[in-house]
Motif scaffolding. Structure first.
Motif, mmCIF file in Angstrom:
data_model
loop_
_atom_site.group_PDB
_atom_site.id
_atom_site.type_symbol
_atom_site.label_atom_id
_atom_site.label_comp_id
_atom_site.label_asym_id
_atom_site.label_seq_id
_atom_site.Cartn_x
_atom_site.Cartn_y
_atom_site.Cartn_z
ATOM 1 N N THR A 8 2.501 22.347 -6.472
ATOM 2 C CA THR A 8 2.746 21.058 -7.115
ATOM 3 C C THR A 8 1.463 20.461 -7.668
ATOM 4 O O THR A 8 1.441 19.916 -8.779
ATOM 5 C CB THR A 8 3.363 20.065 -6.104
ATOM 6 O OG1 THR A 8 4.575 20.611 -5.584
ATOM 7 C CG2 THR A 8 3.645 18.720 -6.761
ATOM 8 N N GLU A 207 8.205 6.236 4.325
ATOM 9 C CA GLU A 207 8.941 6.046 3.075
ATOM 10 C C GLU A 207 9.972 4.931 3.190
ATOM 11 O O GLU A 207 10.217 4.182 2.241
ATOM 12 C CB GLU A 207 9.611 7.349 2.657
ATOM 13 C CG GLU A 207 10.189 7.330 1.253
ATOM 14 C CD GLU A 207 10.629 8.696 0.789
ATOM 15 O OE1 GLU A 207 10.730 8.892 -0.424
ATOM 16 O OE2 GLU A 207 10.862 9.568 1.651
ATOM 17 N N PRO A 211 7.401 2.359 1.105
ATOM 18 C CA PRO A 211 7.565 3.461 0.145
ATOM 19 C C PRO A 211 6.380 3.624 -0.799
ATOM 20 O O PRO A 211 6.126 4.735 -1.276
ATOM 21 C CB PRO A 211 8.834 3.079 -0.629
ATOM 22 C CG PRO A 211 9.020 1.617 -0.373
ATOM 23 C CD PRO A 211 8.479 1.364 0.984
ATOM 24 N N GLU A 212 5.631 2.548 -1.046
ATOM 25 C CA GLU A 212 4.489 2.670 -1.957
ATOM 26 C C GLU A 212 3.356 3.508 -1.366
ATOM 27 O O GLU A 212 2.433 3.922 -2.084
ATOM 28 C CB GLU A 212 3.953 1.276 -2.327
ATOM 29 C CG GLU A 212 3.305 0.511 -1.186
ATOM 30 C CD GLU A 212 4.303 -0.289 -0.349
ATOM 31 O OE1 GLU A 212 3.861 -1.148 0.425
ATOM 32 O OE2 GLU A 212 5.527 -0.038 -0.483
ATOM 33 N N ILE A 214 3.734 6.462 -0.111
ATOM 34 C CA ILE A 214 4.098 7.872 -0.221
ATOM 35 C C ILE A 214 3.957 8.328 -1.666
ATOM 36 O O ILE A 214 4.379 7.645 -2.592
ATOM 37 C CB ILE A 214 5.558 8.108 0.251
ATOM 38 C CG1 ILE A 214 5.692 7.799 1.734
ATOM 39 C CG2 ILE A 214 5.999 9.531 -0.035
ATOM 40 C CD1 ILE A 214 4.910 8.722 2.644
ATOM 41 N N GLY A 215 3.331 9.486 -1.855
ATOM 42 C CA GLY A 215 3.258 10.054 -3.196
ATOM 43 C C GLY A 215 1.848 10.426 -3.623
ATOM 44 O O GLY A 215 0.863 10.071 -2.962
ATOM 45 N N PRO A 216 1.725 11.154 -4.718
ATOM 46 C CA PRO A 216 0.433 11.680 -5.166
ATOM 47 C C PRO A 216 -0.550 10.621 -5.664
ATOM 48 O O PRO A 216 -1.727 10.910 -5.867
ATOM 49 C CB PRO A 216 0.818 12.638 -6.296
ATOM 50 C CG PRO A 216 2.139 12.140 -6.779
ATOM 51 C CD PRO A 216 2.841 11.599 -5.570
ATOM 52 N N HIS A 217 -0.069 9.378 -5.875
ATOM 53 C CA HIS A 217 -0.957 8.310 -6.335
ATOM 54 C C HIS A 217 -1.835 7.784 -5.203
ATOM 55 O O HIS A 217 -2.798 7.048 -5.456
ATOM 56 C CB HIS A 217 -0.124 7.148 -6.894
ATOM 57 C CG HIS A 217 0.835 6.574 -5.897
ATOM 58 N ND1 HIS A 217 2.048 7.176 -5.622
ATOM 59 C CD2 HIS A 217 0.756 5.485 -5.090
ATOM 60 C CE1 HIS A 217 2.682 6.464 -4.701
ATOM 61 N NE2 HIS A 217 1.919 5.441 -4.361
ATOM 62 N N ASN A 218 -1.521 8.147 -3.960
ATOM 63 C CA ASN A 218 -2.269 7.645 -2.816
ATOM 64 C C ASN A 218 -3.584 8.391 -2.634
ATOM 65 O O ASN A 218 -3.793 9.484 -3.173
ATOM 66 C CB ASN A 218 -1.434 7.781 -1.539
ATOM 67 C CG ASN A 218 -0.345 6.740 -1.463
ATOM 68 O OD1 ASN A 218 -0.608 5.589 -1.177
ATOM 69 N ND2 ASN A 218 0.874 7.162 -1.750
ATOM 70 N N ASN A 242 1.908 14.453 0.735
ATOM 71 C CA ASN A 242 1.774 13.534 -0.389
ATOM 72 C C ASN A 242 1.231 14.208 -1.648
ATOM 73 O O ASN A 242 1.360 13.666 -2.747
ATOM 74 C CB ASN A 242 0.835 12.379 -0.010
ATOM 75 C CG ASN A 242 1.523 11.320 0.822
ATOM 76 O OD1 ASN A 242 2.429 10.643 0.346
ATOM 77 N ND2 ASN A 242 1.107 11.181 2.063
ATOM 78 N N CYS A 244 -1.794 14.359 -2.499
ATOM 79 C CA CYS A 244 -2.676 13.335 -3.036
ATOM 80 C C CYS A 244 -4.135 13.773 -2.881
ATOM 81 O O CYS A 244 -4.416 14.918 -2.560
ATOM 82 C CB CYS A 244 -2.436 12.003 -2.332
ATOM 83 S SG CYS A 244 -2.739 12.062 -0.547
#
Length: 262
Positions: A8, A207, A211-212, A214-218, A242, A244
């Motif tokens: 990913t 999450e 929820p903010e 979680i994800g590749p922006h972290n 993540n 990230c």
């Protein structure tokens, strides 16, 4: 988890560290490439299946790369506290049946070389944080990191992939030891499915509640010891989940530099 994250993440940044006022970055593909090279080096040494790789040093990309490379080669990781005495280092290395020992500094290495005759099982001592091996340290078992990960370049990827595929969920992934303040360090075996289950549950809960986060922006800042399950689980495993960026704090992070940076 790791291979999915690499697929990913691709050429996006994965690992960051600052050294000599220079920021160094590994992409997800580079992370995988170096972990494979570490695994191939261990294979080239004929390391036994399920033997341990012991890692001693401050949080760093090399710590994470060695951790993953160990798993790729069907071995078991164990982190050694940087506060351990030479006697505690030997006990943990011997008890875990370590065949490779990875350290950051010459001072860390000295805690093993002082009892070098007791490390007959160890096939390689690898140093990642020094420009050269310490004076008086020589022989075929001693490597700088950059040289060690070159030793298995002739090993085909398929050899390591086969070792990955024979591993089972219930098998030991890592050994977490106590610091040994009340006697010899005590080890706890954590399996592959134990670590992945814990990570997935934490991420599912996060999450729902936040929820903010979680994800590749972290971005994750790694400063808790990776030889402890908290640092290992939240820094390394949540990083995979993540996909990230992971930033490694300076060794003196808990003495104030982390707060100053933030």
């Amino acid at each position: 988890m790791f291979t999915n994250a690499v697929h990913t993440g691709g050429d996006r940044p994965a690992l960051w560290v600052e050294r000599n006022d220079t920021k160094l970055c590994w992409t997800w593909n580079q992370y995988y490439h170096d972990a494979m090279r570490f695994a191939k080096a261990c294979h080239q040494l004929n390391c036994s299946a399920r033997s341990a790789v012991a890692i001693m040093g401050y949080n760093a990309p090399e710590w994470a790369i060695a951790f993953i490379g160990t798993i790729l080669n069907n071995q078991v990781n164990t982190g050694i506290y940087i506060t351990n005495t030479a006697e505690a280092c030997h006990y943990q290395a011997d008890h875990s049946e370590a065949e490779v020992i990875v350290v950051e500094t010459a001072e860390h290495l000295s805690r093993f070389t002082v009892n070098l005759d007791k490390y007959e099982r160890v096939k390689a001592f690898v140093v990642w944080g020094e420009p050269s091996l310490p004076e008086g340290v020589s022989g075929p078992r001693f490597f700088l990191w950059k040289d060690f990960i070159q030793t298995g370049l002739s090993v085909k990827d398929e050899v390591i992939v086969q070792k990955m595929n024979v591993q089972k969920p219930g098998q030991c992934c890592c050994l977490i030891y106590t610091s040994g303040t009340t006697g010899n360090p005590k080890g706890c075996m954590l399996s592959h499915d134990n670590l992945t289950w814990e990570s997935s549950v934490v991420m599912s809960h996060t999450e729902r509640e936040k929820p903010e986060a979680i994800g590749p922006h972290n971005r994750i800042v790694s400063y808790l010891p990776l030889s402890h399950i908290a640092g290992l689980a939240f820094d390394i495993l949540q990083h995979f989940g993540n996909v990230c960026e992971l930033f490694f704090a300076r060794p003196d992070a808990l003495q104030g530099t982390l707060v100053n940076t933030l």
